[in-house]
Design an enzyme around this catalytic site. Structure first.
Site, mmCIF file in Angstrom:
data_model
loop_
_atom_site.group_PDB
_atom_site.id
_atom_site.type_symbol
_atom_site.label_atom_id
_atom_site.label_comp_id
_atom_site.label_asym_id
_atom_site.label_seq_id
_atom_site.Cartn_x
_atom_site.Cartn_y
_atom_site.Cartn_z
ATOM 1 C CD1 TRP A 99 75.921 41.915 -24.736
ATOM 2 C CD2 TRP A 99 76.828 41.558 -26.597
ATOM 3 N NE1 TRP A 99 76.301 43.549 -25.494
ATOM 4 C CE2 TRP A 99 77.196 42.649 -26.520
ATOM 5 C CE3 TRP A 99 77.137 40.928 -27.612
ATOM 6 C CZ2 TRP A 99 77.816 43.686 -27.548
ATOM 7 C CZ3 TRP A 99 78.048 41.809 -28.857
ATOM 8 C CH2 TRP A 99 78.032 43.039 -28.124
ATOM 9 C CG ASP A 167 79.158 36.939 -22.322
ATOM 10 O OD1 ASP A 167 80.142 37.042 -22.285
ATOM 11 O OD2 ASP A 167 78.303 36.898 -22.598
ATOM 12 C CE LYS A 191 80.939 44.506 -22.475
ATOM 13 N NZ LYS A 191 80.827 45.917 -23.035
#
Length: 353
Positions: A99, A167, A191
């Site tokens: 990511w 993030d 999540k």
């Protein structure tokens, strides 16, 4: 009963799901479903304000200093939004997983991006402890606090001499942190916050003063803040569910209690991985994630046997990402300790079969 170890969309508290289920039929005796109320209605405006307030309260941040946004497009859209707003000259990225690598790719559309740290050469099995660049020369530093695929996590947030952006999609509000260290942090809700369909962005208002380029409306954080996350129709249902989940976090002792619970779950599972000769962990021990526990079989030919054991117990979502293989147990906030106990028992039975 199912024991949900999925990495995302992830498990949500049962009490939240029950309230959400009722709201689909009738939201607070309004005679309307949460799926059909207007985003301009007083009912939803109240939901939006409550959710913003809960975010700042749980993070320990001031409404004077920070703004809260709920946006479309998930965390992946924030990869480019961050750079579009704040990358004026040069930004530094710590490359600790898939990511963060994608965030780097998107940021390069807007300016010079340098990798100030990377664990790519070791298959992302650890977190670099230092940066290779003087951060005072950068517009910002970007990190990914928890790497879902590889099971690594920053145990401490690094210090920088420029704005720090993170993030936090897979470990947001799972542990006690000084959120004031961040000038901006963002997370896809699916999540640990709520359902798929909304991204949370929390930004220090002074950072918005550094925006220099002309931006399309949908990329402009300043516009979204001015319009209170309602420049276009916001994801009403996802925000409402996130509000309920944040209320659950608060009612269950906040980050301090969740930190203790999540540490307990992680310790239990990692202890079994290290003890059991049938398994080996993927990440370096000092950088292990307390949200995503990644491990492999010592003998991959025994996969069918182990899979039968845990699948027969109602465990779901345990297979690892295709780039790593093996197994990944995502032990997010709402996962109960008894589910981890069951997985550990399955591992012991596999060893002693």
């Amino acid at each position: 009963m199912k024991h949900n170890f999925n990495p995302g969309p992830s498990i949500l508290p049962k009490s939240v799901l029950e309230k959400v289920s009722q709201s689909i039929v009738d939201l607070d005796d309004s005679g309307l479903s949460i799926l059909e109320i207007s985003h301009r209605s007083s009912a939803f405006k109240e939901v939006l304000e409550k959710t913003k307030h809960l975010v700042l309260e749980i993070a320990g941040l001031s409404v004077t200093d920070y703004g809260v946004l709920f946006l479309h497009g998930g965390a992946s859209t924030q990869f480019l939004n961050v750079a579009a707003n704040f990358l004026n000259n040069k930004a530094g990225y710590s490359n600790t997983g898939s990511w963060s690598a994608k965030a780097i790719k998107e940021a390069k559309h807007y300016g010079q991006v340098i990798e100030i740290a990377s664990s790519a050469f070791s298959d992302y099995s650890y977190i670099p402890v230092s940066f290779d660049e003087d951060t005072s020369t950068l517009d910002y530093v970007h990190i990914t606090t928890n790497n879902t695929i590889y099971g690594t996590q920053y145990s401490e947030i690094p210090e920088t001499d420029c704005p720090l952006i993170a993030d936090m999609s897979s470990d947001i509000f799972s542990r006690t942190l000084d959120y004031q260290k961040f000038d901006l942090f963002y997370a896809g809700a699916q999540k640990n916050l709520g359902p798929a369909g909304v991204a949370l962005v929390v930004v220090k208002k002074t950072l918005l003063e550094t925006v220099q380029r002309q931006l399309p409306s949908m990329l402009d954080y300043r516009l979204h803040l001015t319009k209170e996350s309602s420049f276009n129709t916001p994801p009403v249902f996802a925000i409402y569910t996130t509000m309920l989940n944040l209320q659950w976090v608060k009612e269950n002792g906040g980050l301090k209690k969740l930190n203790k619970k999540n540490n307990q779950k992680a310790s239990l599972l990692y202890s079994e991985i290290d003890r059991n000769a049938k398994f080996r962990g993927f990440a370096n021990k000092e950088d292990r994630s307390h949200m995503n526990v990644v491990f492999n079989l010592v003998d991959p030919t025994e996969k069918e046997i182990f899979d039968h054991i845990w699948e027969s117990e109602g465990i779901v979502g345990l297979n690892g990402h295709r780039s790593v293989g093996g197994y990944r147990a995502s032990i997010y906030n709402a996962l109960d300790l008894k589910s981890v106990d069951l997985l550990v028992d399955c591992m012991k039975r596999f060893e002693n079969r």
